[in-house]
Design an enzyme around this catalytic site. Structure first.
Site, short mmCIF file in Angstrom:
data_model
loop_
_atom_site.label_atom_id
_atom_site.label_comp_id
_atom_site.label_asym_id
_atom_site.label_seq_id
_atom_site.Cartn_x
_atom_site.Cartn_y
_atom_site.Cartn_z
N ASP A 1 60.36 69.29 24.85
CA ASP A 1 60.98 68.39 23.85
C ASP A 1 62.43 68.64 23.61
O ASP A 1 63.05 69.96 23.90
CB ASP A 1 60.35 68.58 22.59
CG ASP A 1 60.27 69.98 21.88
OD1 ASP A 1 59.96 70.93 22.60
OD2 ASP A 1 60.78 69.87 20.65
N GLU B 1 58.92 72.42 20.14
CA GLU B 1 59.21 73.46 19.72
C GLU B 1 60.49 73.09 18.82
O GLU B 1 60.78 74.03 17.72
CB GLU B 1 59.84 74.26 21.12
CG GLU B 1 60.13 75.62 20.70
CD GLU B 1 61.55 75.83 20.26
OE1 GLU B 1 62.07 76.88 19.57
OE2 GLU B 1 62.44 74.75 20.41
#
Length: 451
Positions: free
Chosen positions: A92, A156
């Protein structure tokens, strides 16, 4: 470096690495599904899963984590009785922010001035590619001498803790003798660095309400309590005159022992405008690695364009607090909430919502894994000695893994050196760093297996 067979193999794989990074960067995998389609993150997760399967990984799975995102897991069995190493990265990314500030499209990997530009190129899709390169180089030169687990996180950057909670619920899944977190970076391009400390983080949303609705500023202004003004005042209370973070009850005078950060170099790395001073006190290393730091990430209020002459009834902000090693993030969150509530003026109603948290981290830099990494980096970076540095950012999973597996040795390396400009427009990765760190990781796995 090319005289080493592993290094020669990595060099030959770099064109493929660029193609793969371009494919991965093309996914707009921001784990904020109010802004970006969930399918973009799912596409990136499937790309990583397919890549692991192609390398012979077993038990490859897309793990549905409690925050509604997916992490990708796979295991590559090593020789019987071999050690286990967990390799971490996240697929991500941060939003591109101001797309107009990007010289080239943020989700299109573009080579310019010897660097590869694109959102996630360094943080941390490049980390995924680094792990793949290291494993491919070992497979081409005698095989992978350890059991390797890979975990690629899907949220994250959001700090929502999905993988941490999943790991706590399935403690056997990520168990390993050593963990390589591929999400930090060298202190400077060409200077091999292992990060030994991370600040934790707490994230809160604060809302201030004063009126049932907006009022005409000419008719009511001067007596009617302005929620936006109240919010500005309480946010200002989080900093001292010199810019130091001041949260009531939170200590902020720790000192960093180790590699120091030259102030002029920091100004250049941070691109501080001429004549603008740095904030805080102590050394730069003290300020960014050893002390708390509050940042107002955003404010909901009327934009300048289209604003009306009104006293605002409501305003809110998103506030992060970076928490240094030695401070409990949960306790810091309580202090931040109490500060915001007690400092809000005029009896305004204030609501503070905690929306994210991660503990700080401190590694044992004297462990055998660090010795193995030092030897590996000496080969990958001829003539350079491995350095130890802190990092002001947070990787909440580190503390979770340290708690779940107290005997595991945790190392942090990666591609996010200062020129990478992670989280900002025009993020980039140095292909030379990608190549050298892939060599270092491959040689580390070989050294660690033999240790």
């Amino acid at each position: 470096m090319s005289s080493n067979p592993v290094a020669a193999t990595v060099a030959s794989l770099m064109p493929r690495a660029k193609e793969e990074l371009a494919e991965l960067v093309a996914f707009k995998s921001v784990a904020d599904f109010e802004q970006f389609p969930r399918g973009e993150s799912e596409g990136a997760a499937n790309w990583v899963a397919d890549a692991l399967r192609a390398e012979g990984f077993q038990d490859v799975a897309l793990l549905d984590t409690p925050d509604g995102t997916q992490s990708v897991y796979g295991c590559l069995p090593g020789p019987e009785g071999s050690r286990t190493v967990l390799l971490y990265a996240h697929y991500d990314v941060q939003p591109p922010l101001d797309e107009a500030a990007w010289v080239t499209p943020p989700f299109e990997l573009t080579e310019r001035d010897g660097r590869w530009y694109g959102r996630g190129a360094a943080d941390c899709k490049g980390g995924v590619i680094m792990h793949l390169l290291a494993l491919r180089a070992l497979k081409a030169n005698g095989g992978v001498p350890v059991t390797v687990k890979v975990i690629a996180e899907g949220s994250e950057e959001q700090g929502t803790g999905g993988l941490e909670r999943y790991a706590e619920q399935h403690p056997e899944l990520l168990a390993a003798d050593a963990v390589v977190i591929g999400d930090s970076g060298n202190f400077r391009v060409g200077l091999p660095t292992v990060t030994t400390t991370l600040r934790g983080m707490t994230l809160v949303r604060v809302q201030v309400d004063t009126l049932e609705g907006n009022l005409h500023s000419g008719q009511f202004g001067g007596a009617a309590p302005d929620a936006l003004a109240a919010l500005v005042r309480v946010l200002d209370s989080l900093r001292a005159e010199d810019g130091s973070t001041t949260v009531d009850g939170l200590t902020g005078d720790a000192e960093w022992e180790g590699l120091q950060y030259d102030e002029e170099q920091f100004r250049a790395d941070a691109k501080v405008l001429d004549g603008v001073g740095l904030i805080g006190s102590g050394t730069v290393a003290d300020r960014i690695w050893a002390r708390p730091a509050v940042t107002v990430l955003g404010i909901d209020c009327p934009p300048v364009v289209g604003a009306t002459p009104s006293v605002q009834a409501s305003a809110r902000a998103l506030v992060s607090l970076r928490v240094p090693p030695g401070v409990d993030a949960a306790e810091a969150a309580k202090l931040l909430q109490a500060h915001l509530e007690s400092r809000t003026p005029w009896g305004a109603r204030v609501a503070v919502e905690r929306i994210g948290q991660g503990q700080p981290f401190r590694a044992d830099a004297g462990s055998p894994a660090y010795t193995a990494m030092a030897r590996a980096m000496a080969v990958a970076y001829p003539g350079q000695e491995m350095q130890f540095a802190g990092q002001g950012g947070s990787i909440p999973l580190c503390n979770t893994l340290g708690t779940l597996y107290p005997e595991a040795e945790i190392l942090l390396i990666g591609l996010s050196e200062p020129e990478a400009q992670i989280h900002a427009p025009n993020e980039s990765v140095s292909p030379e760093e990608l190549e050298r760190l892939s060599v270092a990781e491959a040689l580390f796995l070989r050294e660690y297996a033999a240790g």
